[in-house]
Motif scaffolding. Structure first.
Motif, PDB file in Angstrom:
ATOM      1  N   LYS A 228      -0.828  45.202 -70.834  1.00  0.00           N
ATOM      2  CA  LYS A 228      -0.396  44.372 -69.707  1.00  0.00           C
ATOM      3  C   LYS A 228      -0.058  42.956 -70.166  1.00  0.00           C
ATOM      4  O   LYS A 228       0.957  42.378 -69.755  1.00  0.00           O
ATOM      5  CB  LYS A 228      -1.493  44.325 -68.645  1.00  0.00           C
ATOM      6  N   ALA A 229      -0.879  42.379 -71.041  1.00  0.00           N
ATOM      7  CA  ALA A 229      -0.635  41.020 -71.531  1.00  0.00           C
ATOM      8  C   ALA A 229       0.703  40.934 -72.246  1.00  0.00           C
ATOM      9  O   ALA A 229       1.478  39.995 -72.026  1.00  0.00           O
ATOM     10  CB  ALA A 229      -1.768  40.577 -72.447  1.00  0.00           C
ATOM     11  N   ASN A 230       1.012  41.924 -73.064  1.00  0.00           N
ATOM     12  CA  ASN A 230       2.282  41.906 -73.802  1.00  0.00           C
ATOM     13  C   ASN A 230       3.481  42.169 -72.900  1.00  0.00           C
ATOM     14  O   ASN A 230       4.576  41.643 -73.143  1.00  0.00           O
ATOM     15  CB  ASN A 230       2.228  42.904 -74.952  1.00  0.00           C
ATOM     16  N   ILE A 233       4.133  38.766 -71.382  1.00  0.00           N
ATOM     17  CA  ILE A 233       4.771  37.876 -72.367  1.00  0.00           C
ATOM     18  C   ILE A 233       6.252  38.209 -72.494  1.00  0.00           C
ATOM     19  O   ILE A 233       7.107  37.315 -72.537  1.00  0.00           O
ATOM     20  CB  ILE A 233       4.073  37.998 -73.736  1.00  0.00           C
ATOM     21  N   LYS A 234       6.587  39.500 -72.541  1.00  0.00           N
ATOM     22  CA  LYS A 234       7.988  39.931 -72.642  1.00  0.00           C
ATOM     23  C   LYS A 234       8.778  39.464 -71.415  1.00  0.00           C
ATOM     24  O   LYS A 234       9.899  38.951 -71.540  1.00  0.00           O
ATOM     25  CB  LYS A 234       8.064  41.452 -72.784  1.00  0.00           C
ATOM     26  N   TYR A 235       8.174  39.613 -70.237  1.00  0.00           N
ATOM     27  CA  TYR A 235       8.840  39.184 -69.000  1.00  0.00           C
ATOM     28  C   TYR A 235       9.060  37.667 -69.019  1.00  0.00           C
ATOM     29  O   TYR A 235      10.137  37.174 -68.643  1.00  0.00           O
ATOM     30  CB  TYR A 235       8.001  39.581 -67.790  1.00  0.00           C
ATOM     31  N   PHE A 236       8.052  36.918 -69.449  1.00  0.00           N
ATOM     32  CA  PHE A 236       8.178  35.462 -69.545  1.00  0.00           C
ATOM     33  C   PHE A 236       9.318  35.085 -70.486  1.00  0.00           C
ATOM     34  O   PHE A 236      10.086  34.160 -70.217  1.00  0.00           O
ATOM     35  CB  PHE A 236       6.872  34.847 -70.045  1.00  0.00           C
ATOM     36  N   GLY A 237       9.416  35.804 -71.619  1.00  0.00           N
ATOM     37  CA  GLY A 237      10.476  35.523 -72.586  1.00  0.00           C
ATOM     38  C   GLY A 237      11.856  35.780 -72.018  1.00  0.00           C
ATOM     39  O   GLY A 237      12.825  35.085 -72.360  1.00  0.00           O
ATOM     40  N   GLU A 238      11.955  36.767 -71.126  1.00  0.00           N
ATOM     41  CA  GLU A 238      13.242  37.101 -70.508  1.00  0.00           C
ATOM     42  C   GLU A 238      13.563  36.200 -69.316  1.00  0.00           C
ATOM     43  O   GLU A 238      14.718  36.137 -68.878  1.00  0.00           O
ATOM     44  CB  GLU A 238      13.220  38.562 -70.050  1.00  0.00           C
ATOM     45  N   ASN A 239      12.558  35.529 -68.790  1.00  0.00           N
ATOM     46  CA  ASN A 239      12.743  34.644 -67.624  1.00  0.00           C
ATOM     47  C   ASN A 239      12.090  33.282 -67.881  1.00  0.00           C
ATOM     48  O   ASN A 239      11.176  32.861 -67.157  1.00  0.00           O
ATOM     49  CB  ASN A 239      12.131  35.281 -66.369  1.00  0.00           C
ATOM     50  N   PRO A 240      12.546  32.583 -68.927  1.00  0.00           N
ATOM     51  CA  PRO A 240      11.869  31.336 -69.328  1.00  0.00           C
ATOM     52  C   PRO A 240      11.953  30.218 -68.292  1.00  0.00           C
ATOM     53  O   PRO A 240      11.054  29.379 -68.210  1.00  0.00           O
ATOM     54  CB  PRO A 240      12.593  30.940 -70.616  1.00  0.00           C
ATOM     55  N   SER A 323       9.851  30.300 -81.508  1.00  0.00           N
ATOM     56  CA  SER A 323      10.208  30.273 -80.084  1.00  0.00           C
ATOM     57  C   SER A 323       8.949  30.200 -79.219  1.00  0.00           C
ATOM     58  O   SER A 323       7.846  30.550 -79.654  1.00  0.00           O
ATOM     59  CB  SER A 323      11.004  31.521 -79.713  1.00  0.00           C
ATOM     60  N   ASP A 324       9.143  29.790 -77.962  1.00  0.00           N
ATOM     61  CA  ASP A 324       8.013  29.720 -77.035  1.00  0.00           C
ATOM     62  C   ASP A 324       7.396  31.100 -76.829  1.00  0.00           C
ATOM     63  O   ASP A 324       6.170  31.239 -76.722  1.00  0.00           O
ATOM     64  CB  ASP A 324       8.474  29.154 -75.687  1.00  0.00           C
ATOM     65  N   GLU A 325       8.236  32.127 -76.763  1.00  0.00           N
ATOM     66  CA  GLU A 325       7.724  33.486 -76.564  1.00  0.00           C
ATOM     67  C   GLU A 325       6.821  33.896 -77.724  1.00  0.00           C
ATOM     68  O   GLU A 325       5.732  34.467 -77.517  1.00  0.00           O
ATOM     69  CB  GLU A 325       8.868  34.472 -76.417  1.00  0.00           C
ATOM     70  N   ASP A 326       7.242  33.594 -78.953  1.00  0.00           N
ATOM     71  CA  ASP A 326       6.433  33.961 -80.121  1.00  0.00           C
ATOM     72  C   ASP A 326       5.147  33.124 -80.198  1.00  0.00           C
ATOM     73  O   ASP A 326       4.095  33.625 -80.616  1.00  0.00           O
ATOM     74  CB  ASP A 326       7.246  33.801 -81.405  1.00  0.00           C
TER      75      ASP A 326
END
Length: 337
Positions: A228-230, A233-240, A323-326
């Protein structure tokens, strides 16, 4: 009249119990605006306002002009209202002391002094407290925001689910004027006959995902739900744009800082932790109780340090290209392992 609370001031105004001077100061604009607007809207009738209501701005006037206005008698009215907005821009504010020694009781003089407060050691403060109302509008703590949201909606006879309240608190933050605007938007968009706000309505009308937000990320970390956490994170990276890293770090830092304090609570139950952390209800302590079962005090200290390090890197300190996502992914990995 001594310094009083927002609720007491509004209650007296509704009962038409007026003070000759209101000095509204502090970092939180919301309560200052609500009190001054209420006075402007309700003390005088529309007919009386034409001759008896004056609005001045601290950057465009001086104390002599304000005192002259305050000493005028009302025309065909019991009161006159003089409101000084942006009073923090006034020079020679101490000159008000002479007026305060014998204020005109038919005048309601209101100062809106924002983004700061008077030095309480000054003589003017004692004079205001003696003859008027001194009110300091303080910024709410993050833990107080769900309570503000619930109380705001309760006055409109509307309930909000705890998760929905947390989502609003974490997305909007402590900007109460913006929060009030977003809550009004939710009220307007409620289906006819519905008096309860849900996470789904917030997702539709405010633009916060009910499944992928900081509240859910925090829950995933507490549960140590790696998948769930990952996903979040993926969703956040796609919607910064809707999920900036700084907001996420602020939420995590606030939670783990409170968690560190929770270890020192005299009573480690929901009521004890809620009281120790200043939470509005024991319900809000459940996450801290659960997290204390998953994280040791030493690990929490390390996590707080890691969040600070991530924040520095997100601002370019020792980080040329990540990157912020990483950055968030690395932080979450550290928290979960």
């Amino acid at each position: 009249m001594k310094e009083t609370t927002y609720e007491e001031i509004v209650r007296n105004l509704k009962n038409r119990v007026y003070a000759p001077v209101y000095f509204l100061m502090g970092e939180e604009d919301y309560y200052i605006d609500r009190i001054s607007d209420y006075i402007l809207d309700t003390v005088l009738t529309e007919t009386e306002k034409e001759f008896n209501q004056t609005v001045l701005f601290g950057t465009d006037t001086d104390m002599a002009a304000i005192i002259n206005a305050a000493r005028r008698y009302p025309m065909m009215s019991e009161h006159q209202v003089v409101v000084v907005k942006e009073a923090q821009g006034l020079r020679n504010l101490d000159d008000l002391t002479y007026y305060l020694q014998k204020p005109l009781l038919s005048t309601i003089l209101v100062f809106c002094y924002k983004h700061g407060s008077l030095d309480r050691r000054k003589k003017i403060v004692a004079e205001i407290e003696k003859r008027g109302v001194l009110f300091e509008s303080k910024k709410l703590k993050d833990s107080q925001l769900p309570g503000f949201i619930s109380s705001y909606l309760k006055r409109k006879k509307i309930e909000i689910e705890p998760k929905a309240s947390e989502m609003m608190a974490e997305f909007i933050g402590a900007d109460l004027n913006r929060m009030a605007g977003e809550l009004e938007k939710l009220v307007i968009t409620l289906p006819s006959g519905q008096r309860r706000i849900t996470p789904e309505q917030i997702e539709r009308n405010i633009g916060i995902s009910k499944d992928y937000n900081n509240f859910e990320l925090r829950s995933a970390l507490i549960a140590k739900d790696v998948l769930k956490a990952n996903q979040i994170i993926k969703y956040f990276g796609e919607n910064p744009k809707n999920n900036p890293l700084q907001m996420t770090l602020a939420v995590l830092f606030n939670f783990f800082s409170n968690l560190m304090l929770a270890y020192y609570a005299p009573q480690r139950n929901e009521q004890g932790i809620a009281a120790f952390l200043g939470l509005r209800s024991p319900w809000q302590a459940k996450d801290y109780m659960a997290a204390m079962q998953k994280f040791s005090g030493n690990k929490v200290l390390q996590i707080i340090s890691a969040i600070r390090n991530c924040d520095a890197k997100s601002k370019g300190v020792g980080n040329p290209s990540i990157s912020d996502e990483d950055l968030l992914r690395d932080l979450v990995f550290f928290i979960l392992h």
